[in-house]
Design an enzyme around this catalytic site. Structure first.
Site, mmCIF file in Angstrom:
data_model
loop_
_atom_site.group_PDB
_atom_site.id
_atom_site.type_symbol
_atom_site.label_atom_id
_atom_site.label_comp_id
_atom_site.label_asym_id
_atom_site.label_seq_id
_atom_site.Cartn_x
_atom_site.Cartn_y
_atom_site.Cartn_z
ATOM 1 C CB THR A 95 40.779 -72.027 -61.612
ATOM 2 O OG1 THR A 95 41.942 -72.201 -60.787
ATOM 3 C CG2 THR A 95 39.857 -73.226 -61.422
ATOM 4 C CG ASN A 104 52.754 -74.744 -59.639
ATOM 5 O OD1 ASN A 104 52.783 -75.587 -60.529
ATOM 6 N ND2 ASN A 104 52.192 -74.983 -58.461
ATOM 7 C CD GLN A 132 53.925 -69.459 -61.177
ATOM 8 O OE1 GLN A 132 54.753 -68.557 -61.121
ATOM 9 N NE2 GLN A 132 52.992 -69.634 -60.262
ATOM 10 N N GLY A 169 46.205 -62.845 -63.195
ATOM 11 C CA GLY A 169 46.795 -61.558 -62.851
ATOM 12 C C GLY A 169 47.547 -61.545 -61.532
ATOM 13 C CG HIS A 170 46.620 -64.152 -58.012
ATOM 14 N ND1 HIS A 170 47.310 -64.834 -57.035
ATOM 15 C CD2 HIS A 170 45.961 -65.085 -58.729
ATOM 16 C CE1 HIS A 170 47.073 -66.126 -57.157
ATOM 17 N NE2 HIS A 170 46.262 -66.309 -58.177
ATOM 18 C CB CYS A 211 47.214 -75.112 -54.809
ATOM 19 S SG CYS A 211 47.111 -73.488 -55.580
#
Length: 751
Positions: free
Chosen positions: A82, A166, A196, A217-218, A345
């Site tokens: 983001t 996503n 992704q 990263g997550h 989200c």
């Protein structure tokens, strides 16, 4: 060679929501912790500890270049994708403030993550760019419309696309997009969301004219709070975060060195060709095939919402044809399988904007589910996931959610008594007598597949399909139901609203069903009364939209009349008793079960009318004013319902609950649906006798009240998955006079 896998213990959760986030690989977590303990220096410090930290930071940057194929350009460490998107958009739009384009546009893919269009719109307004923000259409396969891009590229200040979606896993042909853009505009800023794509597709960014590419990263086993942004050499850049000048002045703030160390280890795994942590495409495709087979085996009719040949193998977006997404998710969650509905989200949304953009059918958009796994998933994890999914089939069969190959056992939750079915606030009711004679009241089209299965699997004899009135908010589904059940209803000649002609009462073995005319919400409004033959009391009153929980139906719609409503309410009062359960056509308050006494107490206008404190003329004036306000200010089309004051809620944690359950007059009520309840062994967890655990889902709460399953002198601890449904049920019971109800705080999620 090494394999970094997670536990496959039978009690462990099966995590299949990797597109939302991933667990941190143990080896990455070890590196992060080691960095916190021993390599904790500030990269801006000039002493040895700082130099060591700086070396780790720059080494990670070099590793990143190799992973994403970026020999040139900048790699900027961020807090996540983001921030990378914000940085790219702000940099581009600030540079474009003095543009000379007559009709500027900002383009983004219609299936793009909401972070992109929302960011474009926000900074377009804040920076007074005054560009039109346009969505690039996609085909039914989710592929961007290249002609649209070519048409608008010359006027574009920025074009935003994504490498891999996503929600669906659909990947775009970046080379084709690049041709469409650069043929018509060689200089426009082009951002590609690569979140992704990392670890799932090969990237060679320096071989493209992509200007900005954010990563997170997550999404690939690294910690949350760390990401990076690729910036093509020579592209405009304005620091989004100013301050101490870290990251060569491009992004201030002390660097998140533990997170960067996690990325470093991630990149090391991706680059090591001898390491087996991340599986090749061939293996990931085998995983997807196994999961697809398990889903079809368990649910039967499954629709996949994307083409597998143009999707990464780690994502399956699907619908179970005859079940809602909520039902499937609740069942999976009860069985310890974690999936999501569309994008994490957008979990509050009722439908998928991605599937809407693809032109997918409305029912698919409303019931889309996303099953996603990471490329580090082990074969044993996949096998356990498939085993756990397949183990759900007998639960589905026993609860009439899928048709069994063998005769299903009779399940009270499937048939006998009263069950409520809901769709977007509208309520449909199924009443089944002990002789298996069934009546459907206020049928809802979306519930037909479910009710058809129940009637079939339980061998019910459907004697009538009734509407309480001609519903103003939807087309009646009665004729659709009648066509479906034509073989059962062929000898029944239906009159007004489905009531069998020339019959005054319907015989339901131990009860009768009567009808009375109760106009007011509409001229044709009827109320149906289920009366006990033994006591003569009215057990249920199906009143359509004459009454709503804590409210009255709207009298200003076509055929409504406030004075007739007053007369109908007084008439109804002569038929029902305080304990009669009121079953409305809509339940905006999610009361699920309310009796006549509570209805009067919670509806001041009704109370004043029946007590004589308000004249008919006063009732009409007040009712019309309320309805006019409702039509103007409320989405509740069919009537006004005041917000109920929640009684003080008594909450307990697991320790307190176990202590209370040692008492003989305390029971545990599982408010989840039976198929969720069957997936857990609550007796074992709480060490309880069988009779101390009662399964009363919200859809069966009215039935439980009438059949005496609950006693007001007893103590009840209510639970569900998260504590939300049980909280609602506890409040509802408190409203109708239960004083000893407790909610298990946090539900099963926090046990």
């Amino acid at each position: 060679m090494s394999e970094h896998v997670f536990s496959t213990d039978q009690t462990a959760q099966i995590y299949l929501d990797a597109n939302a986030t991933t667990p941190v690989l143990p080896c990455i977590a070890d590196v992060v912790l080691h960095t916190m303990k021993t390599c904790f220096g500030n990269p801006s410090s000039s002493h040895i500890t700082g130099i060591q930290a700086k070396h780790l930071l720059e080494h990670t940057r070099d590793q990143a270049r190799k992973v994403i194929g970026a020999q040139y350009g900048d790699i900027l460490f961020t807090s996540g994708a983001t921030e990378g998107i914000q940085t790219a958009v702000v940099s581009t739009l600030i540079a474009a403030k003095n543009h000379q384009i007559e009709k500027p546009v900002l383009l983004y893919g219609a299936t793009e993550h909401k972070a992109v269009p929302n960011t474009l719109s926000h900074w377009n307004e804040v920076l007074s760019i005054h560009a039109d923000v346009l969505a690039i259409p996609v085909s039914n396969d989710g592929i961007l419309d290249l002609d649209f891009i070519a048409q608008h590229a010359k006027n574009a200040l920025m074009i935003c696309t994504m490498a891999v979606n996503n929600e669906t896993g659909i990947y775009q042909d970046l080379a084709a997009i690049e041709t469409a853009i650069r043929t018509h505009n060689s200089d426009v800023a082009w951002m590609v969301d690569c979140v992704q794509a990392l670890g799932k597709t090969k990237l060679a960014l320096s071989e493209t004219s992509i200007d900005y590419a954010p990563f997170s990263g997550h999404k690939l086993y690294a910690p949350k709070g760390i990401g990076m942004l690729y910036i093509r050499e020579g592209r405009v850049y304005t620091p989004f975060i100013a301050g101490g000048g870290q990251e060569s002045g491009k992004r201030s703030g002390t660097e998140n060195l533990p997170g960067i160390a996690g990325l470093n280890k991630l990149f090391e795994l991706l680059l090591d060709e001898t390491d087996s942590t991340f599986k090749p495409s061939r293996v990931l495709n085998e995983y997807r095939d196994k999961l697809r087979t398990a889903l079809i085996h368990t649910f039967g009719k499954v629709t996949f919402n994307h083409q597998f040949q143009n999707s990464v193998p780690t994502t399956l977006n699907f619908c179970v044809n005859e079940l809602s997404s909520k039902e499937v998710m609740d069942l999976f969650d009860a069985a310890g399988i974690r999936i999501s509905g569309g994008s994490a989200c957008s979990s509050g949304a009722n439908r998928s904007f991605v599937l809407d953009a693809m032109g997918i059918a409305s029912w698919q958009s409303e019931n889309a589910l996303r099953l996603s796994f990471g490329p580090a998933m082990s074969p044993s994890d996949i096998d356990l996931a498939c085993e756990r999914i397949c183990a759900l089939k007998p639960i589905l069969q026993a609860n009439c959610l899928v048709v069994s190959d063998t005769l299903s056992p009779q399940q009270e939750a499937c048939a006998l008594g009263l069950t409520q079915y809901r769709h977007q606030g509208a309520c449909s009711w199924l009443f089944v007598s002990e002789s298996k004679h069934a009546i459907i009241i206020d049928p809802i089209a979306e519930m037909l597949p479910r009710l058809e299965k129940i009637v079939s699997t339980q061998s019910l004899n459907l004697v009538a399909i009734l509407d309480t009135h001609d519903h103003q908010d939807r087309i009646s589904a009665r004729q659709l139901y009648e066509r479906t059940f034509v073989s059962m209803l062929s000898d029944v000649k239906a009159g007004q609203l489905g009531w069998p002609s020339n019959i005054e009462k319907l015989d339901l073995m131990n009860a009768t069903l009567e009808r009375i005319h109760t106009p007011g919400h509409s001229k044709d409004s009827l109320s149906y009364l289920v009366r006990s033959k033994k006591t003569g009391k009215v057990l249920y009153c199906f009143c359509g939209d004459l009454l709503l929980p804590a409210g009255l139906g709207n009298s200003l719609l076509a055929g409504g009349d406030a004075l007739e409503m007053a007369n109908s309410l007084r008439q109804l009062n002569t038929f029902v008793q305080n304990e009669t359960v009121i079953c409305s056509g809509h339940d905006y308050q999610q009361c699920f079960a309310i009796n006549w006494h509570a209805q009067i107490q919670q509806t001041p206008l009704l109370s004043a009318l029946l007590s004589g404190a308000m004249s008919d003329a006063e009732f009409v004036t007040t009712k019309q004013e309320n309805d006019a306000h409702t039509i103007t200010h409320s989405a509740s089309l069919c009537g006004f319902a005041a917000t109920l004051d929640e009684p003080p809620l008594m909450q307990v944690d697991v320790t307190k609950a176990k202590s209370m359950l040692l008492e003989s007059d305390t029971c545990l009520i599982d408010t989840r649906e039976p198929y969720e309840h069957d997936a857990n062994d609550l007796h074992k967890f709480f060490n309880l006798k069988k009779e101390q655990v009662i399964n009363i889902p919200l859809s069966r709460m009215a039935h439980a009240l009438v059949t005496g399953k609950l006693e007001k002198t007893h103590h009840y601890i209510l639970l569900c998955r998260s504590g939300n449904r049980s909280k609602q049920a506890a409040n509802n019971l408190a409203h109708i006079g239960f004083e000893h109800v407790y909610n298990l705080k946090g539900g099963l999620a926090l046990m």
